[in-house]
Scaffold this active site. Structure first.
Site, PDB file in Angstrom:
ATOM      1  N   TYR A  86      -0.851   5.132  13.272  1.00  0.00           N
ATOM      2  CA  TYR A  86      -2.231   5.551  13.036  1.00  0.00           C
ATOM      3  C   TYR A  86      -3.157   4.980  14.121  1.00  0.00           C
ATOM      4  CZ  TYR A  86       0.139   7.076   8.904  1.00  0.00           C
ATOM      5  OH  TYR A  86       1.045   7.679   8.064  1.00  0.00           O
TER       6      TYR A  86
ATOM      7  N   PRO B 123       0.829  -1.211   0.000  1.00  0.00           N
ATOM      8  CA  PRO B 123       0.000   0.000   0.000  1.00  0.00           C
ATOM      9  C   PRO B 123       0.866   1.265   0.000  1.00  0.00           C
ATOM     10  CG  PRO B 123       0.059  -0.998   2.194  1.00  0.00           C
ATOM     11  CD  PRO B 123       0.743  -1.952   1.265  1.00  0.00           C
TER      12      PRO B 123
HETATM   13  C1  LIG Z   1       5.181   6.826  -1.038  1.00  0.00           C
HETATM   14  C2  LIG Z   1       4.861   5.792   0.011  1.00  0.00           C
HETATM   15  C3  LIG Z   1       3.594   5.794   0.581  1.00  0.00           C
HETATM   16  C4  LIG Z   1       3.257   4.807   1.538  1.00  0.00           C
HETATM   17  N1  LIG Z   1       1.976   4.761   2.030  1.00  0.00           N
HETATM   18  C5  LIG Z   1       1.579   3.715   2.805  1.00  0.00           C
HETATM   19  C6  LIG Z   1       0.198   3.525   3.144  1.00  0.00           C
HETATM   20  O1  LIG Z   1      -0.702   4.279   2.739  1.00  0.00           O
HETATM   21  N2  LIG Z   1      -0.100   2.464   3.924  1.00  0.00           N
HETATM   22  C7  LIG Z   1       0.847   1.577   4.395  1.00  0.00           C
HETATM   23  O2  LIG Z   1       0.515   0.627   5.102  1.00  0.00           O
HETATM   24  N3  LIG Z   1       2.166   1.735   4.070  1.00  0.00           N
HETATM   25  C8  LIG Z   1       2.538   2.753   3.261  1.00  0.00           C
HETATM   26  N4  LIG Z   1       3.858   2.853   2.862  1.00  0.00           N
HETATM   27  C9  LIG Z   1       4.832   1.812   3.249  1.00  0.00           C
HETATM   28  C10 LIG Z   1       4.962   0.742   2.146  1.00  0.00           C
HETATM   29  O3  LIG Z   1       3.770  -0.016   2.040  1.00  0.00           O
HETATM   30  C11 LIG Z   1       6.123  -0.237   2.433  1.00  0.00           C
HETATM   31  O4  LIG Z   1       5.946  -0.784   3.714  1.00  0.00           O
HETATM   32  C12 LIG Z   1       7.485   0.438   2.355  1.00  0.00           C
HETATM   33  O5  LIG Z   1       7.636   1.157   1.149  1.00  0.00           O
HETATM   34  C13 LIG Z   1       8.629  -0.602   2.484  1.00  0.00           C
HETATM   35  O6  LIG Z   1       8.556  -1.544   1.408  1.00  0.00           O
HETATM   36  P1  LIG Z   1       9.660  -1.500   0.219  1.00  0.00           P
HETATM   37  O7  LIG Z   1      10.989  -1.640   0.864  1.00  0.00           O
HETATM   38  O8  LIG Z   1       9.318  -2.640  -0.688  1.00  0.00           O
HETATM   39  O9  LIG Z   1       9.507  -0.156  -0.459  1.00  0.00           O
HETATM   40  C14 LIG Z   1       4.217   3.843   1.939  1.00  0.00           C
HETATM   41  C15 LIG Z   1       5.509   3.881   1.372  1.00  0.00           C
HETATM   42  C16 LIG Z   1       5.830   4.824   0.407  1.00  0.00           C
HETATM   43  C17 LIG Z   1       7.198   4.794  -0.232  1.00  0.00           C
END
Ligand SMILES: Cc1cc2nc3c(=O)[nH]c(=O)nc-3n(C[C@H](O)[C@H](O)[C@H](O)COP(=O)(O)O)c2cc1C
Length: 341
Positions: free
Chosen positions: A180, A23
């Site tokens: 949250y 997400p």
């Molecule tokens: C731009 C952005 C917005 C995010 N918004 C949410 C969100 O709305 N809800 C959520 O649970 N995590 C959110 N996250 C966290 C991501 O879901 C994820 O946990 C994080 O990017 C680490 O994963 P990765 O290493 O594959 O990028 C967000 C991350 C990014 C980069």
């Protein structure tokens, strides 16, 4: 070998592969929380994922914290999401809606004029948030929810689950981390209540347990998941004692175990991260009987190895998917997710 490309199921959802899109809030809604055309295009482009978890969507106007983020609280707003869910389904994908109530992580400039910033206790979070009108601003001073109002918020999540299915989503995920509202109830530092929603371990876990019970009752456990990251101090989430984290999550996961949630979406922690570092994936495997989606800083090779070893059933990718809509094809033919062969 079981790999990212082996089909699997999460509850009633049949995934064509184990590559999940994490997400990600994009702030592409209208100022008042409605879906825009850009969003159908964005999600449709990424439908080759086995499953997409949507950006966090507020279950009510009070739950909205950030500017231009979506709200799902009425049949009209559910209609607005239909082009998004159709775009994903037309391309053979699945998409679930993430329910994200920001609680005290909010600023009034980002909310509807009559909305309020509410929390378990009237304790302001340290930190700032971007607003379109005035740039960075300190988080709002929240108002403490009354006991009756807490039941009202549980009902907002129930309505969210029903509307999400009406909008064509394949399921719902409760956002239970990152500071949250559910995390604010779980954490001793942000929950100073003395009624049934605080005061003891049993009290602190009651709100997220009731939320999940209501969502499961509404749409069935086979379509409901939960996202957690025990120990993550993001957004000023601080427990009185480090051992509170393990204690709280053990009690919380044990309490929801009989619900039989379809998936737990677990953000792992790394040595040297701020807050409390524990093996979140091992904790989840111990206390959850359904599927496990692992997240944070995976690449394809590590994801394959973790799935094959039984550490998780699927892996979600965030930043790679942001920049690379055809991530699944790129992983499949061995190109790096960043798009540089
Ligand atoms: C731009 C952005 C917005 C995010 N918004 C949410 C969100 O709305 N809800 C959520 O649970 N995590 C959110 N996250 C966290 C991501 O879901 C994820 O946990 C994080 O990017 C680490 O994963 P990765 O290493 O594959 O990028 C967000 C991350 C990014 C980069």
């Amino acid at each position: 070998m079981v790999s990212l490309f082996s089909p699997t199921s999460l509850g009633t959802l049949e995934l064509k592969n184990r590559i999940v899109m994490a997400p990600m809030t994009r702030s592409r809604s209208t100022e008042n929380g409605a879906v825009t055309d850009l969003m159908a295009g964005y999600y449709g482009q990424r439908a080759s994922a086995g499953l997409i978890v949507s950006e966090g969507i507020a279950p009510s106007e009070n739950g909205k914290g950030y500017c231009r983020t979506p709200v799902l609280d009425s049949p009209e707003r559910a209609d607005g999401w239909r082009p998004v869910t159709s775009a994903v389904h037309q391309r053979g994908g699945l998409i679930v809606a993430q329910a994200m109530h920001c609680g005290r992580i909010a600023h009034r400039d980002n909310k509807a004029p009559d909305a309020e910033t509410v929390a378990p206790s009237a304790i302001r979070a340290a930190g700032e948030m971007y607003t379109d009108s005035n740039g960075l601003q300190p988080f709002d001073q929240p108002r403490e929810l009354t006991e009756d109002e807490v039941s009202g918020v549980v009902a907002e999540y129930r309505r969210f689950a029903a509307l999400a299915i009406e909008a064509g989503f394949d399921g719902v995920e409760l956002h239970g981390t990152s500071g949250y509202l559910p995390a604010q109830f779980l954490c001793t530092g942000s929950n100073r209540r003395s009624d049934r929603y605080g005061g003891s371990l049993e009290g602190r876990i009651r709100f997220p347990v009731e939320v999940l019970e209501s969502m499961v009752d509404e749409v069935g456990a086979g379509r409901v998941g939960l996202r957690i990251c025990p120990g993550n101090p993001f957004n000023d989430l601080v427990d009185d004692r480090p051992e509170d984290v393990d204690e709280t999550f053990r009690a919380f996961l044990a309490a929801i175990r009989p619900l039989g949630l379809a998936w737990l979406h677990v953000i792992r922690r790394h040595e040297g991260d701020p807050g409390v570092v524990m093996d979140n994936l091992a904790l989840a495997r111990e206390l959850h009987d359904g599927a496990l989606i692992a997240n944070d800083s995976f690449d394809a090779a590590e994801a394959d190895a973790s799935i094959d070893a039984g550490g998780c059933d699927a892996v979600s990718f965030g930043r790679h998917f942001l920049a690379t809509p055809d991530l699944v094809a790129r992983i499949g033919d061995g190109r790096s997710p960043e798009g540089h062969p």
